[in-house]
Design a protein around this motif. Structure first.
Motif, PDB file in Angstrom:
ATOM      1  N   GLN A  55     -53.339 -32.659 -31.809  1.00 56.55           N
ATOM      2  CA  GLN A  55     -53.013 -34.073 -31.850  1.00 56.55           C
ATOM      3  C   GLN A  55     -53.264 -34.673 -33.227  1.00 56.55           C
ATOM      4  O   GLN A  55     -54.072 -34.177 -34.009  1.00 56.55           O
ATOM      5  N   MET A  56     -52.541 -35.757 -33.531  1.00 55.71           N
ATOM      6  CA  MET A  56     -52.751 -36.485 -34.775  1.00 55.71           C
ATOM      7  C   MET A  56     -54.107 -37.197 -34.725  1.00 55.71           C
ATOM      8  O   MET A  56     -54.535 -37.661 -33.668  1.00 55.71           O
ATOM      9  N   VAL A  61     -46.467 -41.654 -36.613  1.00 56.70           N
ATOM     10  CA  VAL A  61     -45.471 -40.799 -35.974  1.00 56.70           C
ATOM     11  C   VAL A  61     -45.080 -39.698 -36.949  1.00 56.70           C
ATOM     12  O   VAL A  61     -44.893 -39.949 -38.139  1.00 56.70           O
ATOM     13  N   SER A  62     -44.974 -38.472 -36.459  1.00 56.55           N
ATOM     14  CA  SER A  62     -44.554 -37.352 -37.295  1.00 56.55           C
ATOM     15  C   SER A  62     -43.624 -36.453 -36.485  1.00 56.55           C
ATOM     16  O   SER A  62     -43.912 -36.124 -35.333  1.00 56.55           O
ATOM     17  N   ALA A  79     -38.164 -28.409 -32.364  1.00 53.42           N
ATOM     18  CA  ALA A  79     -38.365 -29.810 -32.730  1.00 53.42           C
ATOM     19  C   ALA A  79     -39.644 -30.288 -32.066  1.00 53.42           C
ATOM     20  O   ALA A  79     -39.825 -30.105 -30.857  1.00 53.42           O
ATOM     21  N   ILE A  80     -40.537 -30.890 -32.857  1.00 53.39           N
ATOM     22  CA  ILE A  80     -41.829 -31.356 -32.345  1.00 53.39           C
ATOM     23  C   ILE A  80     -42.071 -32.775 -32.859  1.00 53.39           C
ATOM     24  O   ILE A  80     -41.928 -33.042 -34.050  1.00 53.39           O
ATOM     25  N   ASN A  81     -42.446 -33.664 -31.945  1.00 58.06           N
ATOM     26  CA  ASN A  81     -42.776 -35.042 -32.305  1.00 58.06           C
ATOM     27  C   ASN A  81     -44.224 -35.328 -31.932  1.00 58.06           C
ATOM     28  O   ASN A  81     -44.645 -35.064 -30.800  1.00 58.06           O
ATOM     29  N   ARG A  82     -44.987 -35.848 -32.894  1.00 57.88           N
ATOM     30  CA  ARG A  82     -46.375 -36.244 -32.663  1.00 57.88           C
ATOM     31  C   ARG A  82     -46.502 -37.749 -32.840  1.00 57.88           C
ATOM     32  O   ARG A  82     -45.930 -38.325 -33.767  1.00 57.88           O
ATOM     33  N   ASP A 508     -36.983 -26.288 -42.934  1.00 56.10           N
ATOM     34  CA  ASP A 508     -38.077 -26.940 -42.206  1.00 56.10           C
ATOM     35  C   ASP A 508     -38.189 -28.363 -42.711  1.00 56.10           C
ATOM     36  O   ASP A 508     -38.363 -28.587 -43.934  1.00 56.10           O
ATOM     37  N   ILE A 509     -38.067 -29.333 -41.804  1.00 57.71           N
ATOM     38  CA  ILE A 509     -38.068 -30.747 -42.168  1.00 57.71           C
ATOM     39  C   ILE A 509     -39.171 -31.464 -41.413  1.00 57.71           C
ATOM     40  O   ILE A 509     -39.273 -31.352 -40.193  1.00 57.71           O
ATOM     41  N   THR A 510     -39.974 -32.232 -42.126  1.00 55.82           N
ATOM     42  CA  THR A 510     -41.023 -33.046 -41.518  1.00 55.82           C
ATOM     43  C   THR A 510     -40.880 -34.485 -42.017  1.00 55.82           C
ATOM     44  O   THR A 510     -40.787 -34.712 -43.239  1.00 55.82           O
TER      45      THR A 510
END
Length: 511
Positions: A55-56, A61-62, A79-82, A508-510
């Motif tokens: 977890q952040m 938001v990331s 794809a991952i959203n935190r 890879d994109i963040t």
């Protein structure tokens, strides 16, 4: 990558550890090897999962998107959203992967998704829940000289868990409940010249339970942990006729297991740490098993550490070994082993140089094997095995750009095992300059057993792998990687050749 489908098939016939069963969704119908393990461990799928679902720590938001493709029609995407806002946090992700495989009838395709939610009630108490679902289809090509046709499987696996954690200055702990399940639909296939199967093999499995532990600092330099684990394993296997759907039961069983443990860690002096633990495991079939462990750690001058460790482990017979098919034997006893290790590690040159050595000896008995008894195959407890050897490792940060690392291990086995090598050596290095980085390494394996029959077959091979990464802009990286760049012909299991040179590239994109 074509062998992936074969090893997935093999996975469904082996036991896994309790930790894996709780976190990594293997077959709950197959219970576990138990034991204490101290010190650092190599990265496993479960530790990788923990990194993905971390977890952040601050509000925000990331999102990360990774797409790559390469040899044999291979494609991987994730794809991952935190997200974190005040006391609430979440992680949501999806993954997709496919490959045609490097052999005919060795394709693989998988799609999965996961979600993890967390809420901090206070600085001391938090609640989290997670769930994931995976579906994949794969094919086993069989041995190269005796291929398989239509040996296909369709697998669905799911996991859900809920944890309540606490953390104070002198104590911390957690209570966790979990449940995982699977549905497996398999066509066992046939060899050329044979007849197609007339029925599918299916099975459902489940494993649920809870774990409760609390650690206390009873006095200075102390950490004492007590806990309880409970697992319920169950499964149902049956055949379904392809022609009319008629079903025939093979096995429908379940078993419970409960364990309690205490671990005691104490700083004896500023340079010596003592650790001891005891676990009592009660299995509904095999009864009680005491599992002790202990270690002494010495913090030596010049950033050196030495550790001596002794631990016991054991594995209960799986439900398959106990109940399924003719070799099954309900009277099987657990496998047991004792493990002894002595390790030394030191950091020099202001931590730029690290060297380490580990010596080990393992003795196991009551091993479960399938043998011919009174003219029929039967699972029996027989024989003992002894493994001994040593491991060497080292790394050197030459400067801010170059780093090299290497390791070597030697393993002596009184009873060799398939895919276990006698010698394994690795030499690698990395270079980083600005936005560019590259990692490369050579791995040499000698005396790897492909078969363990009277005429045991061994394999020797050399592999070269390389990965290069370039930062195009903030949060955007391009990468390319190659495996087995020497195009070495080799096998780790007799009859199943590994791929030649393979290449992957992606982005890879963040943000």
């Amino acid at each position: 990558m074509g062998l992936l489908s074969f090893f997935l098939l093999v996975l469904f016939d082996v036991s896994t550890s309790s930790a894996d069963l709780a976190t990594n969704m293997p077959l709950a119908i197959f219970p576990a090897a138990k034991g204490f393990t101290l010190g650092s461990a190599p990265k496993t799928k479960s530790t990788e999962l923990q990194e993905v679902t971390r977890q952040m720590q601050q509000d925000g938001v990331s999102t990360n998107i990774n797409v790559q493709g390469g040899s044999y029609g291979t494609l991987q995407a994730s794809a991952i959203n935190r997200f974190r806002k005040d006391k609430f946090s979440s992680i949501v992700g999806a993954n997709y992967g496919r490959t045609d495989g490097h052999r005919e009838n060795s394709s693989f395709e998988q799609v999965s998704g996961f979600v993890k939610l967390g809420y901090d009630f206070s600085p001391n108490w938090s609640l989290s829940g997670d769930a994931n679902l995976t579906y994949f289809e794969s094919s086993n090509p069989g041995e190269e000289t005796n291929p398989m046709i239509d040996n296909d499987m369709m697998i669905t696996r799911g996991l859900a868990a809920l944890s309540l954690s606490n953390e104070y200055d002198r104590t911390s702990g957690a209570f966790r409940v979990f449940y995982n399940w699977g549905h497996h639909h398999i066509n066992d296939g046939y060899h050329p010249g044979g007849s197609p199967r007339s029925s599918y093999y299916l099975h459902d499995d489940r494993m649920g339970g809870f774990s409760l532990y609390q650690s206390y600092q009873l006095f200075k330099g102390n950490q004492t942990t007590g806990g309880v684990d409970f697992h319920h394993y169950g499964g149902h296997a049956w055949n379904r006729a392809m022609a009319d759907g008629k079903e025939t039961d093979i096995a429908k069983r379940s078993v419970n297991e409960i364990a309690g443990y205490v671990d005691f860690r104490q700083d004896i002096t500023p340079w010596m740490i003592f650790d001891a633990g005891i676990r009592l495991d009660h299995h509904a079939i095999s009864g009680n098993e005491w599992i002790p462990q202990g270690s002494l750690t010495f913090l030596l001058p010049n950033n050196a550490t030495m550790r001596a460790r002794v631990s016991k482990g054991f594995r209960n017979a799986t439900l398959k070994e106990l109940y399924m098919y003719r070799p099954a034997n309900v009277n099987l006893e657990p496998e047991r082993m004792m493990n002894y290790e002595l390790s030394y590690r030191q950091h020099l040159m202001e931590n730029r140089l690290m060297i380490g050595v580990n010596v080990f000896y393992l003795k196991a008995d009551n091993m479960i094997q399938t043998q011919m008894v009174n003219g029929s195959m039967l699972n029996v407890n027989t024989g003992a095995t002894e493994n001994s050897g040593f491991e060497l490792e080292g790394s050197w940060k030459i400067d801010d750009h170059f780093k090299v690392n290497g390791n070597y291990s030697f393993l002596h086995m009184s009873n060799p095992q398939v895919s276990a090598p006698e010698h394994k050596a690795f030499l690698g290095g990395s270079y980083q300059e600005g936005n560019f980085s590259i990692n490369t390494g050579l791995q040499y394996v000698a005396g790897l057993y492909k078969t363990v029959s009277a005429n045991a077959d061994k394999e020797n091979f050399l592999l070269w792998n390389t990965t290069a990464n370039y930062r195009v802009a903030k949060g955007i990286h391009l990468f390319v990687k190659g495996e087995n760049l020497l195009a070495t012909n080799y096998e780790t299991v007799a009859g199943f050749p590994m791929p030649g040179a393979t290449f992957m590239g992606g982005i890879d994109i963040t943000f």
